[in-house]
Design an enzyme around this catalytic site. Structure first.
Site, PDB file in Angstrom:
ATOM      1  N   THR A 148       0.968  -1.181  -0.233  1.00  0.00           N
ATOM      2  CA  THR A 148       0.005   0.089  -0.060  1.00  0.00           C
ATOM      3  C   THR A 148       0.773   1.190  -0.180  1.00  0.00           C
ATOM      4  O   THR A 148       1.930   1.057   0.313  1.00  0.00           O
ATOM      5  CB  THR A 148      -0.942  -0.026   1.408  1.00  0.00           C
ATOM      6  OG1 THR A 148      -1.607   1.240   1.561  1.00  0.00           O
ATOM      7  CG2 THR A 148      -0.223  -0.206   2.761  1.00  0.00           C
ATOM      8  N   GLU A 150       0.389   3.346   2.062  1.00  0.00           N
ATOM      9  CA  GLU A 150       0.596   3.836   3.333  1.00  0.00           C
ATOM     10  C   GLU A 150       1.962   3.805   3.994  1.00  0.00           C
ATOM     11  O   GLU A 150       2.049   4.284   5.056  1.00  0.00           O
ATOM     12  CB  GLU A 150      -0.589   3.473   4.110  1.00  0.00           C
ATOM     13  CG  GLU A 150      -2.058   3.743   3.349  1.00  0.00           C
ATOM     14  CD  GLU A 150      -3.281   3.537   4.420  1.00  0.00           C
ATOM     15  OE1 GLU A 150      -3.060   3.601   5.759  1.00  0.00           O
ATOM     16  OE2 GLU A 150      -4.137   3.361   4.053  1.00  0.00           O
TER      17      GLU A 150
HETATM   18  P1  NAD Z   1     -10.233  -6.563   2.915  1.00  0.00           P
HETATM   19  O1  NAD Z   1     -10.340  -6.456   4.409  1.00  0.00           O
HETATM   20  O2  NAD Z   1     -11.287  -6.344   2.105  1.00  0.00           O
HETATM   21  O3  NAD Z   1      -9.898  -8.166   2.598  1.00  0.00           O
HETATM   22  C1  NAD Z   1      -8.949  -8.965   3.513  1.00  0.00           C
HETATM   23  C2  NAD Z   1      -9.154 -10.562   3.117  1.00  0.00           C
HETATM   24  O4  NAD Z   1      -8.174 -11.095   3.698  1.00  0.00           O
HETATM   25  C3  NAD Z   1     -10.548 -10.965   3.757  1.00  0.00           C
HETATM   26  O5  NAD Z   1     -11.226 -11.571   2.732  1.00  0.00           O
HETATM   27  C4  NAD Z   1      -9.983 -11.649   5.090  1.00  0.00           C
HETATM   28  O6  NAD Z   1     -10.833 -12.691   5.120  1.00  0.00           O
HETATM   29  C5  NAD Z   1      -8.453 -12.031   4.765  1.00  0.00           C
HETATM   30  N1  NAD Z   1      -7.752 -12.536   5.580  1.00  0.00           N
HETATM   31  C6  NAD Z   1      -7.446 -11.801   6.855  1.00  0.00           C
HETATM   32  N2  NAD Z   1      -6.732 -12.501   7.622  1.00  0.00           N
HETATM   33  C7  NAD Z   1      -6.240 -13.542   6.887  1.00  0.00           C
HETATM   34  C8  NAD Z   1      -5.511 -14.742   7.271  1.00  0.00           C
HETATM   35  N3  NAD Z   1      -4.804 -14.768   8.639  1.00  0.00           N
HETATM   36  N4  NAD Z   1      -5.493 -15.787   6.503  1.00  0.00           N
HETATM   37  C9  NAD Z   1      -6.191 -15.742   5.247  1.00  0.00           C
HETATM   38  N5  NAD Z   1      -6.896 -14.711   4.971  1.00  0.00           N
HETATM   39  C10 NAD Z   1      -6.975 -13.804   5.724  1.00  0.00           C
HETATM   40  O7  NAD Z   1      -9.052  -6.026   2.357  1.00  0.00           O
HETATM   41  P2  NAD Z   1      -8.993  -5.405   1.029  1.00  0.00           P
HETATM   42  O8  NAD Z   1      -9.266  -3.677   1.160  1.00  0.00           O
HETATM   43  O9  NAD Z   1      -9.393  -6.062  -0.084  1.00  0.00           O
HETATM   44  O10 NAD Z   1      -7.041  -5.316   0.840  1.00  0.00           O
HETATM   45  C11 NAD Z   1      -6.453  -6.337   0.323  1.00  0.00           C
HETATM   46  C12 NAD Z   1      -4.960  -6.085   0.362  1.00  0.00           C
HETATM   47  O11 NAD Z   1      -4.827  -5.022  -0.292  1.00  0.00           O
HETATM   48  C13 NAD Z   1      -4.347  -5.709   1.784  1.00  0.00           C
HETATM   49  O12 NAD Z   1      -3.332  -6.466   1.650  1.00  0.00           O
HETATM   50  C14 NAD Z   1      -4.216  -4.157   1.746  1.00  0.00           C
HETATM   51  O13 NAD Z   1      -3.111  -3.955   2.853  1.00  0.00           O
HETATM   52  C15 NAD Z   1      -4.062  -3.923   0.315  1.00  0.00           C
HETATM   53  N6  NAD Z   1      -4.494  -2.526  -0.044  1.00  0.00           N
HETATM   54  C16 NAD Z   1      -5.749  -2.019   0.068  1.00  0.00           C
HETATM   55  C17 NAD Z   1      -5.922  -0.893  -0.331  1.00  0.00           C
HETATM   56  C18 NAD Z   1      -7.410  -0.207  -0.229  1.00  0.00           C
HETATM   57  O14 NAD Z   1      -7.697   0.975  -0.458  1.00  0.00           O
HETATM   58  N7  NAD Z   1      -8.606  -1.158   0.262  1.00  0.00           N
HETATM   59  C19 NAD Z   1      -4.896  -0.017  -0.954  1.00  0.00           C
HETATM   60  C20 NAD Z   1      -3.872  -0.375  -1.031  1.00  0.00           C
HETATM   61  C21 NAD Z   1      -3.624  -1.804  -0.690  1.00  0.00           C
HETATM   62  P1  TYD Z   2     -10.022   4.724   4.969  1.00  0.00           P
HETATM   63  O1  TYD Z   2     -10.898   4.454   4.006  1.00  0.00           O
HETATM   64  O2  TYD Z   2     -10.061   4.103   6.427  1.00  0.00           O
HETATM   65  O3  TYD Z   2      -8.560   4.401   4.429  1.00  0.00           O
HETATM   66  P2  TYD Z   2      -6.952   4.880   4.761  1.00  0.00           P
HETATM   67  O4  TYD Z   2      -7.070   5.497   6.216  1.00  0.00           O
HETATM   68  O5  TYD Z   2      -6.517   3.462   4.645  1.00  0.00           O
HETATM   69  O6  TYD Z   2      -6.821   6.054   3.799  1.00  0.00           O
HETATM   70  O7  TYD Z   2      -9.931   5.937   5.153  1.00  0.00           O
HETATM   71  C1  TYD Z   2      -9.868   7.181   4.146  1.00  0.00           C
HETATM   72  C2  TYD Z   2      -9.760   8.554   4.606  1.00  0.00           C
HETATM   73  O8  TYD Z   2     -11.239   8.944   5.249  1.00  0.00           O
HETATM   74  C3  TYD Z   2      -8.969   8.712   5.911  1.00  0.00           C
HETATM   75  O9  TYD Z   2      -8.422  10.160   5.955  1.00  0.00           O
HETATM   76  C4  TYD Z   2      -9.908   8.747   7.060  1.00  0.00           C
HETATM   77  C5  TYD Z   2     -11.192   9.239   6.586  1.00  0.00           C
HETATM   78  N1  TYD Z   2     -12.278   8.692   7.227  1.00  0.00           N
HETATM   79  C6  TYD Z   2     -13.279   9.701   7.805  1.00  0.00           C
HETATM   80  O10 TYD Z   2     -13.233  10.801   7.750  1.00  0.00           O
HETATM   81  N2  TYD Z   2     -14.407   8.966   8.142  1.00  0.00           N
HETATM   82  C7  TYD Z   2     -14.624   7.482   8.490  1.00  0.00           C
HETATM   83  O11 TYD Z   2     -15.536   6.962   8.945  1.00  0.00           O
HETATM   84  C8  TYD Z   2     -13.436   6.655   7.731  1.00  0.00           C
HETATM   85  C9  TYD Z   2     -13.546   5.104   8.168  1.00  0.00           C
HETATM   86  C10 TYD Z   2     -12.228   7.293   7.496  1.00  0.00           C
END
Ligand code: NAD
Ligand code: TYD
Length: 364
Positions: A148, A150
């Site tokens: 990520t 982050e």
């Molecule tokens: P999510 O929380 O929707 O999905 C995570 C999945 O991992 C779930 O299906 C959960 O059951 C599974 N999981 C959790 N712990 C586990 C374990 N111990 N063993 C096997 N499975 C397990 O998350 P997401 O938003 O789809 O994110 C997926 C990946 O992408 C993560 O690695 C996250 O760091 C990365 N990522 C997310 C974002 C975003 O904006 N959502 C952005 C950049 C990177």
């Molecule tokens: P989030 O979706 O949790 O992603 P990340 O913190 O990983 O970037 O949050 C996106 C932005 O929105 C972050 O600046 C925190 C803010 N936020 C709110 O203001 N209210 C909320 O209820 C949530 C979940 C996030």
């Protein structure tokens, strides 16, 4: 995990010995989550010869309802397992002998990590090491780590961080992801494993669990509930549609140079408050649903990546413009109220209270 606990379609492996050159077995961890389930759909739709194994523990954010359209597809199989449990992982490698591993499985929510960091280390750090160990043992062709942006921490105004930027995480989630990235580096440097790291900006799209910001905005607005905005709402996030991220991961998996990190971004940046107002306007709702709540501890002010490397070197660029993507996602949530309803009826409701009750400035 005992072998007989693994849910496996009997005929899944038929034909493995007849695989043509372009047939690949892809082990996707965390495939029942938001990005993982979109990625599995992408693979199955695009590559009729690929077999995809979804290895997922089904935590609160893992939901097999995200993949119901694939239940009868012979190229897809679900295995319930934990990436931090070597037995589960070993059994799966033994059975499926994957060509590629795409590692999404993680605890993914910053607010949760602030309350309980330990599980983030167990899953995101130890789990990644265990996945790397077996990938090496079973001679996986490429391990793709879904990291990520982050990990870079907060980025100063007017700057974009490139892949060489320092790791400066500011919350336990980001620190666990940065730690995992370092383990990937070690796998490449010490053991010569073929790896890539993908660092994308904030994703939005269908099937995103409603703890994250854009689904919270849309689902609360649709239910006429207050929309919690942390602090003063001026934090900036860069947004990408999940399908563009999935295309980037696919490109990196196939063409990325081993050992390299690729940032994935769009340049599409919004202050949180502007984004909420924009979505409310699209829904024809007034701003009085907005509720400023106590800020997140250690809240990063701004994320912003320089994604020129993947654009120049691998010819990737985002295809979904933000307005189109946002409208598609709003309609998706409108048409999937049952999906939201089911989540709201489970442990998420208790979580929502736990996170937001102490934050609400007006409530006692
Ligand atoms: P999510 O929380 O929707 O999905 C995570 C999945 O991992 C779930 O299906 C959960 O059951 C599974 N999981 C959790 N712990 C586990 C374990 N111990 N063993 C096997 N499975 C397990 O998350 P997401 O938003 O789809 O994110 C997926 C990946 O992408 C993560 O690695 C996250 O760091 C990365 N990522 C997310 C974002 C975003 O904006 N959502 C952005 C950049 C990177
Ligand atoms: P989030 O979706 O949790 O992603 P990340 O913190 O990983 O970037 O949050 C996106 C932005 O929105 C972050 O600046 C925190 C803010 N936020 C709110 O203001 N209210 C909320 O209820 C949530 C979940 C996030």
């Amino acid at each position: 995990m005992e072998k007989n606990n693994i849910e496996k379609e009997i005929n899944f492996f038929n034909g493995k010995t007849n695989l043509q050159e372009d047939n690949k077995i892809i082990l996707v961890t965390g495939g029942a989550g938001f990005i993982g389930s979109n990625f599995i759909r992408h693979l199955i739709n695009k590559y009729p010869n690929f077999k995809v194994i979804n290895f997922d523990k089904l935590t609160y954010s893992g939901n097999l309802n995200n993949l119901t359209t694939l239940e009868d597809n012979n190229n897809y199989v679900f295995v319930k397992g934990n990436v931090s449990d070597p037995k589960d992982v070993k059994t799966t490698f033994e059975q499926f002998n994957p060509d590629f591993v795409v590692h999404f499985a993680a605890e993914s929510h910053v607010d949760k990590s602030i309350i309980n960091p330990n599980i983030f280390l167990e899953t995101n750090v130890l789990g990644t090491q265990i996945m790397l160990n077996y990938s090496r043992e079973y001679k996986v062709q490429k391990f793709v780590q879904i990291s990520t942006d982050e990990v870079y921490g907060s980025i100063q105004e007017n700057c974009n961080v490139g892949e060489e930027g320092s790791l400066a995480p500011n919350n336990p989630y980001a620190a666990s992801k940065a730690s995992a990235d370092l383990l990937l580096r070690v796998a490449y440097q010490t053991y010569g494993q073929r790896v890539n790291i993908v660092r994308a900006c904030n994703n939005f799209g269908p099937y995103q669990f409603p703890e994250k910001f854009i689904p919270i905005i849309i689902t609360n607005a649709l239910q006429n509930k207050e929309i919690p905005v942390y602090g003063n709402g001026i934090n900036v996030r860069e947004w990408i549609h999940v399908e563009d991220h999935c295309r980037a991961i696919d490109t990196i998996m196939q063409d990325g140079k081993s050992g390299e990190i690729y940032n994935v971004g769009t340049g599409n940046k919004w202050r949180n408050i502007d984004l909420v107002e924009h979505i409310l306007q699209k829904l024809d709702l007034k701003n009085d649903l907005i509720s400023y709540v106590l800020d997140r501890q250690g809240h990063d002010i701004r994320y912003s990546v320089d994604s020129s490397k993947i654009r120049k070197q691998l010819n990737w660029e985002p295809q979904i413009d933000f307005e189109t993507g946002l409208e598609q996602v709003i309609s998706w949530y409108k048409n999937h109220l049952d999906w939201i309803e089911e989540i709201n009826s489970g442990e998420y409701a208790a979580y929502f209270k736990e996170i937001y009750k102490p934050r609400m400035m007006d409530t006692d």
